[in-house]
Design a protein around this motif. Structure first.
Motif, PDB file in Angstrom:
ATOM      1  N   LEU A  53       0.704  -1.114  -0.019  1.00 36.51           N
ATOM      2  CA  LEU A  53       0.137  -0.072  -0.093  1.00 36.51           C
ATOM      3  C   LEU A  53       0.946   1.598   0.112  1.00 36.51           C
ATOM      4  O   LEU A  53       1.418   1.903   1.216  1.00 36.51           O
ATOM      5  N   LEU A  57       1.296   4.811  -1.750  1.00 39.38           N
ATOM      6  CA  LEU A  57       0.421   6.717  -3.184  1.00 39.38           C
ATOM      7  C   LEU A  57       2.198   6.760  -3.555  1.00 39.38           C
ATOM      8  O   LEU A  57       1.832   7.627  -4.563  1.00 39.38           O
ATOM      9  N   TRP A  92      -1.668   7.008  -7.438  1.00 43.17           N
ATOM     10  CA  TRP A  92      -3.011   6.168  -7.034  1.00 43.17           C
ATOM     11  C   TRP A  92      -3.407   4.676  -7.888  1.00 43.17           C
ATOM     12  O   TRP A  92      -4.192   3.920  -7.127  1.00 43.17           O
ATOM     13  N   MET A  93      -2.761   4.453  -8.287  1.00 47.94           N
ATOM     14  CA  MET A  93      -3.513   3.762  -9.754  1.00 47.94           C
ATOM     15  C   MET A  93      -2.822   2.653  -9.312  1.00 47.94           C
ATOM     16  O   MET A  93      -3.392   1.024  -9.139  1.00 47.94           O
ATOM     17  N   ASN A  94      -1.415   2.297  -9.104  1.00 48.19           N
ATOM     18  CA  ASN A  94      -1.037   1.528  -8.269  1.00 48.19           C
ATOM     19  C   ASN A  94      -1.445   0.750  -7.174  1.00 48.19           C
ATOM     20  O   ASN A  94      -1.972  -0.255  -7.136  1.00 48.19           O
ATOM     21  N   LEU A  95      -1.867   2.047  -6.532  1.00 45.69           N
ATOM     22  CA  LEU A  95      -2.276   2.440  -4.561  1.00 45.69           C
ATOM     23  C   LEU A  95      -4.053   1.048  -5.150  1.00 45.69           C
ATOM     24  O   LEU A  95      -4.329   0.327  -4.582  1.00 45.69           O
ATOM     25  N   PHE A  96      -4.837   1.600  -6.212  1.00 49.61           N
ATOM     26  CA  PHE A  96      -5.844   0.785  -6.338  1.00 49.61           C
ATOM     27  C   PHE A  96      -5.553  -0.339  -6.601  1.00 49.61           C
ATOM     28  O   PHE A  96      -6.083  -1.007  -6.606  1.00 49.61           O
ATOM     29  N   ARG A  97      -4.496  -1.026  -7.101  1.00 55.86           N
ATOM     30  CA  ARG A  97      -4.361  -2.358  -7.953  1.00 55.86           C
ATOM     31  C   ARG A  97      -4.060  -3.190  -6.403  1.00 55.86           C
ATOM     32  O   ARG A  97      -4.557  -4.115  -6.752  1.00 55.86           O
ATOM     33  N   SER A  98      -3.153  -3.047  -5.465  1.00 58.15           N
ATOM     34  CA  SER A  98      -3.006  -3.148  -4.175  1.00 58.15           C
ATOM     35  C   SER A  98      -4.687  -3.696  -3.644  1.00 58.15           C
ATOM     36  O   SER A  98      -4.622  -5.008  -3.211  1.00 58.15           O
ATOM     37  N   ILE A  99      -5.608  -2.226  -3.955  1.00 62.30           N
ATOM     38  CA  ILE A  99      -6.275  -1.916  -2.670  1.00 62.30           C
ATOM     39  C   ILE A  99      -7.035  -3.334  -2.944  1.00 62.30           C
ATOM     40  O   ILE A  99      -7.870  -4.321  -2.796  1.00 62.30           O
ATOM     41  N   LYS A 100      -6.960  -3.615  -4.836  1.00 61.91           N
ATOM     42  CA  LYS A 100      -7.995  -4.701  -5.402  1.00 61.91           C
ATOM     43  C   LYS A 100      -7.616  -5.668  -5.083  1.00 61.91           C
ATOM     44  O   LYS A 100      -8.541  -6.852  -4.867  1.00 61.91           O
ATOM     45  N   LYS A 101      -6.675  -6.158  -4.661  1.00 60.26           N
ATOM     46  CA  LYS A 101      -6.116  -6.938  -4.515  1.00 60.26           C
ATOM     47  C   LYS A 101      -6.799  -7.639  -2.972  1.00 60.26           C
ATOM     48  O   LYS A 101      -7.318  -9.098  -2.778  1.00 60.26           O
TER      49      LYS A 101
END
Ligand code: SF4
Length: 361
Positions: A104, A106, A110-119
């Protein structure tokens, strides 16, 4: 996916709660021991911070139990914490552990953070995610309350280990609680039991110590040699400058609130800007404890931690200006229990004498 995480103190109960609710198979790291530390020391760079070494040991012990994914926070500093995930990832890779990392972070956008959250979210509906987060948050708040009350009760326990036993049992119940109302029920039963131990009329006579310093060392019982328990057994009421809730608010921008910044402002006459980690906050919290009439402060600092080294220099001045004794304990893998105990006992003896004299007028 068999997921593990860096444990710190009692936060593991809340972290596991939401990971389980999202349908992950969680491989909790075994409780930290000297083995954990020696594994970390063996594979981490010599001058790495102590928390990096211990959590590296935690990961390897979790991998031995079957973990294949690591959940971690990341960033770009301003202290070394931001680089932990990358450094540990490379060390594990060199050792032949090709783990999946969910970082996680930042700073990678944001896209990378979003991908991690999605996982992490693991395909669950928004409603399920909100429910799981609310339950985990309620557990965080409960864990902090349990810890705070245990600090108050320990000086009055009727036999050695009484409070620890109750806390252990309560943690088990909290771990199993599947709804917010169950969490509240566990907490209220705990409060009732503790109320029968705490002697409210004698609280004022206790020596009160504030504990400040780097967050991992302050919150992780293994790393700080269970300092709160030791102080409680010496008849001292020890309060932390922060608990798990505060750390979540500091390190996860989504949870941030103004209170954290407000509390840090009192340090501005001594230190104008953040020096990374808890450096500036350590100064602020020491002033806070002095203003609240505490008898002394213990400053926990991992060896080679730059933010705490800066704070330590400033604390000498704060200690004089606010007339509050400060004991700095620098902790690394060489630190032994005997040395720490001797220094703490001498400090407490001095504070008890000072307090007795003050109370006698
Ligand atoms: S605060 Fe200190 S010990 Fe913690 S990560 Fe930063 S440099 Fe290391």
């Amino acid at each position: 996916m068999k997921i593990t995480y860096p444990p710190f103190g009692d936060a593991r109960i809340a972290i596991e709660s939401f990971l389980r609710d999202f349908g992950h198979e969680v491989i909790p790291p075994p409780p930290s021991t000297n083995r954990t530390l020696s594994i970390g020391v063996k594979y981490a760079p010599e001058f790495a911070c102590l928390p990096l070494k211990i959590t590296l040991g935690n990961y390897i012990e979790s991998i031995e139990k079957g973990a294949d994914t690591i959940l971690m926070l990341g960033g770009i500093g301003p202290c070394r914490f931001g680089y932990y995930a990358e450094v540990q990832r490379r060390i594990l890779k060199d050792l032949g552990y090709d783990m999946d990392w969910i970082v996680l972070d930042l700073s990678n956008g944001w896209m990378n953070l979003f991908r991690s959250i999605k996982k992490i979210v693991n395909g669950n509906s928004v409603i399920k995610v909100i429910k799981a987060l609310r339950l985990a948050w309620e557990k965080v708040l409960a864990l902090d309350k349990i810890e705070k009350i245990s600090r108050k009760a320990r000086p009055f326990e009727r036999y050695k280990g009484e409070v620890d036993n109750i806390v252990r049992e309560t943690h088990k119940k909290l771990d199993q609680a599947g709804s917010i109302s169950q969490v509240r029920q566990v907490l209220s039963e705990y409060r009732e039991t503790m109320d029968s131990i705490i002697d409210e009329d004698s609280l004022e006579e206790l020596v009160k110590i504030g504990i400040v310093g780097e967050f991992y060392v302050v919150l992780d019982h293994f790393t700080n040699f269970e300092i709160a328990r030791r102080l409680g057994e010496l008849g001292v009421w020890a309060e932390n400058a922060f608990y798990i809730e505060d750390i979540v608010r500091i390190y996860l921008p989504l949870f941030r609130n103004k209170d954290i910044e407000e509390r840090t402002r009192v340090a501005l006459p001594y230190i104008k800007r953040s020096v990374g980690g808890e450096g500036q906050r350590t100064v602020a919290h020491t002033i806070e404890f002095a203003e609240r009439g505490f008898d002394g402060v213990i400053h926990l600092s991992p060896f080679t931690c730059m933010p705490e080294i800066v704070a330590e220099g400033i604390l000498e001045r704060v200690s004089k200006d606010y007339d509050i004794p400060v004991l700095t304990l620098s902790i690394d893998e060489q630190t032994g229990l005997a040395g720490i105990t001797t220094r703490i006992e001498a400090f407490i003896d001095m504070l008890k004498t000072k307090k007795r004299r003050r109370m006698a007028g």
